[in-house]
Design an enzyme around this catalytic site. Structure first.
Site, PDB file in Angstrom:
ATOM      1  CB  CYS A  46      -0.951   0.004   1.191  1.00 20.65           C
ATOM      2  SG  CYS A  46      -0.130   0.251   2.760  1.00 20.65           S
ATOM      3  CB  CYS A  48       0.164   4.344   4.379  1.00 23.27           C
ATOM      4  SG  CYS A  48      -0.545   2.777   4.848  1.00 23.27           S
TER       5      CYS A  48
END
Length: 136
Positions: A46, A48
């Site tokens: 992902c 993040c």
């Protein structure tokens, strides 16, 4: 499961900084239970993880105090290793990315995805450095 050629650069970001990439439950259990401190990064594909978790973990180890060992497991790739790491992170629910600090096999600090997402890598590094100053 994610294709290996997709995750290799994401794994290399941590391994090139000194993290050991673990792939099975026995290796994870052995690493976490070692005497001393162990930082575990549950890596992820992902955004993040790319913007915040991996850079934050890497920045956190540039100080005088840091964990004795650095390990990483990859969510969506090494299920057995990730499951083993998450068992040690109980009572926190599964989260990726996440970063956990252990001392002598005991969980002493935890950053879940909601602590990572939307926060700059420097803030994550500072949070981890504070934990290192307490327990390392």
């Amino acid at each position: 499961m994610y294709p290996q050629d997709m995750v290799l650069p994401m794994q290399a970001e941590l391994t090139s900084a000194g993290f050991q990439d673990l792939h099975n439950a026995d290796d994870v259990n052995e690493a976490i239970k070692k005497e001393g401190t162990t930082l575990v990064v549950v890596n992820s594909v992902c955004g993040c993880a790319a913007r915040n978790a991996r850079p934050g973990a890497i920045l956190s180890i540039d100080g005088a105090k840091k964990p004795d060992q650095l390990i990483t497991v990859f969510a969506g790739v090494d299920k057995e290793a990730v499951d083993a790491a998450r068992q040690h992170m109980f009572p926190f629910p599964p989260s990726s990315p996440s970063i956990a600090l252990f001392k002598n096999g005991e969980l002493v600090h935890m950053l879940e995805r909601h602590h990572i997402e939307g926060r700059p890598a420097e803030m994550i590094a500072d949070n981890l450095k504070d934990a290192y100053n307490e327990v390392c």
